[in-house]
Design an enzyme around this catalytic site. Structure first.
Site, PDB file in Angstrom:
ATOM      1  N   HIS A 133     -92.655  -9.816   6.210  1.00  0.00           N
ATOM      2  CA  HIS A 133     -92.606 -10.632   4.994  1.00  0.00           C
ATOM      3  C   HIS A 133     -93.923 -10.533   4.220  1.00  0.00           C
ATOM      4  CE1 HIS A 133     -88.793 -12.381   5.979  1.00  0.00           C
ATOM      5  NE2 HIS A 133     -89.235 -13.084   7.007  1.00  0.00           N
ATOM      6  N   GLU A 157     -93.114 -11.910  10.761  1.00  0.00           N
ATOM      7  CA  GLU A 157     -93.809 -12.517   9.625  1.00  0.00           C
ATOM      8  C   GLU A 157     -94.690 -11.500   8.898  1.00  0.00           C
ATOM      9  OE1 GLU A 157     -92.836 -15.266   8.625  1.00  0.00           O
ATOM     10  OE2 GLU A 157     -91.731 -15.860  10.411  1.00  0.00           O
TER      11      GLU A 157
END
Length: 385
Positions: A36, A33
């Site tokens: 991202h 994550e």
């Protein structure tokens, strides 16, 4: 064995394995994550939520940039929610009207190339983490390298049948050069149910023989049975050495090892699809937790290596072109780049529904494999049969 005793053995120390598993999965998901997040911020996208886990919030803090960093109750994944998204999967755009300034922060209003870069950054972060992690291990702890020299032959195995002897050096298997004993282990596991044509060096003589590994059933840590191909040779302990690398050589060896892991994964998946390898080997969260527990028993270096392996697998799985996964998003963006416009909402919605079904079905199948592999399952079946 008494069912209650069996249950007690299986559940003994389960919390220890659960904690190790959750620590490892949290690290791997955070890395994914974070990839991202960083590329989204670099492209001017506002990140509203960075969540480790799903469900109700256990802890949270909002930064000056407006991002809510949170830890949720169910720690089996995570997500980042971008500004302008209607859901955490970035599958649909919010129907709320936006000003031009707000559109500049919105993920959905970025160019297709920017959105693709943000999506691919998650798996890429997992790959980078794996490569740098392996390189760090090779620099700090060293890389164990065992020469492909046979140190022992197990009786009643394929190796004994074809006449392999202690001291033989295996130069190649099925046309692949063998540089380390670890290469032998890898090839034997991948070339399942296929004869092995081996080039052997014995003294000054070099010759070729063919052996057919047998499928052996072994017990895992929890007493579950695993089927593995066995050639029947062991390494020569005297031929093992630890190589400590500098930054450049460590990175090179790490890239080679990572490439080998990726190839092995794809070969294994292809064998399952073709039917050569049993699909029962596909494992879910229970088997991952089991692996984490086994790694913890072997020491911190094994835990780090297992985390690296899991990170690599998470990156690979997310690149599969299945809607809901990162690869599915990239597939839609490829169509958008070719057509010059996004696919219709109905087509995308249909694709995501199919993708969600496939992912859920795969999870159910893998979890079923995990449960059936536990010894307590056999006891329950016997009890009610």
């Amino acid at each position: 064995m008494d069912l209650s005793l069996l249950l007690s053995n299986v559940l003994h120390g389960v919390w220890y394995y659960v904690v190790i598993f959750l620590v490892i999965i949290t690290v791997v998901v955070f890395v994914h994550e974070l990839g991202h997040f960083l590329i989204a911020r670099a492209n001017g996208v506002k990140v509203e939520v960075f969540s480790i886990g799903f469900g109700p919030e256990v802890w949270g803090r909002t930064t000056s940039a407006g991002t809510r960093w949170r830890i949720a109750l169910i720690p089996l994944g995570g997500y980042v929610k971008f500004y302008g998204d209607a859901d955490a999967a970035s599958a649909t755009q919010s129907d709320q009207p936006m000003s031009d300034e707000e559109k500049s922060w919105s993920f959905q209003h970025k160019r297709v190339g920017q959105r693709a870069a943000i999506v691919v950054a998650g798996p890429a972060a997992n790959f980078v983490f794996a490569i740098l992690g392996l390189a760090g291990l090779f620099m700090v702890l060293g890389q164990p390298v065992t020469e492909p020299v046979i140190g022992g032959i197990y009786p009643g195995t394929a190796a004994e049948e074809v006449g392999l002897k202690t001291g033989d050096r295996i130069l190649a298997i099925n046309g692949r050069s063998v540089d380390r004993f670890q290469d032998i282990q890898r090839v034997v596991r991948l070339e399942i149910e296929r004869p092995l044509e081996m080039t052997i060096k014995r003294g000054d003589e070099t010759f070729t023989i063919q052996a057919q590994p047998r499928i052996d059933t072994r017990k895992g840590l929890f007493g579950d049975l695993e089927k593995v191909p066995v050639l029947g040779v062991s390494a020569d302990p005297a031929s093992t050495r630890i190589i400590h690398h500098g930054p450049v050589s460590a990175l090179g060896e790490s890239l080679a090892e990572t490439g080998s892991m990726i190839r092995s994964t794809f070969v294994g998946i292809g064998q399952m699809i073709s039917g050569t390898r049993n699909s029962d080997e596909l494992g879910g969260p229970i088997r991952i937790a089991k692996g984490a527990g086994e790694a913890a028993q072997l020491g911190i270096s094994s835990v780090i290596y297992y985390t690296i392996l899991l990170s690599l697998n998470l990156g690979l799985i997310n690149l599969f072109p299945i809607p809901v996964l990162d690869g599915g998003h990239l597939l839609f963006y490829a169509f958008e780049a070719i057509l010059g416009r996004p696919l219709g909402e109905k087509a995308q919605e249909f694709g995501f529904r199919i993708g969600l079904f496939l992912v859920l079905a795969l999870m159910v199948f893998a979890t079923r494999n995990d449960i059936v592999a536990l010894p307590v399952w056999d006891a329950v079946v016997r009890m009610f049969s």
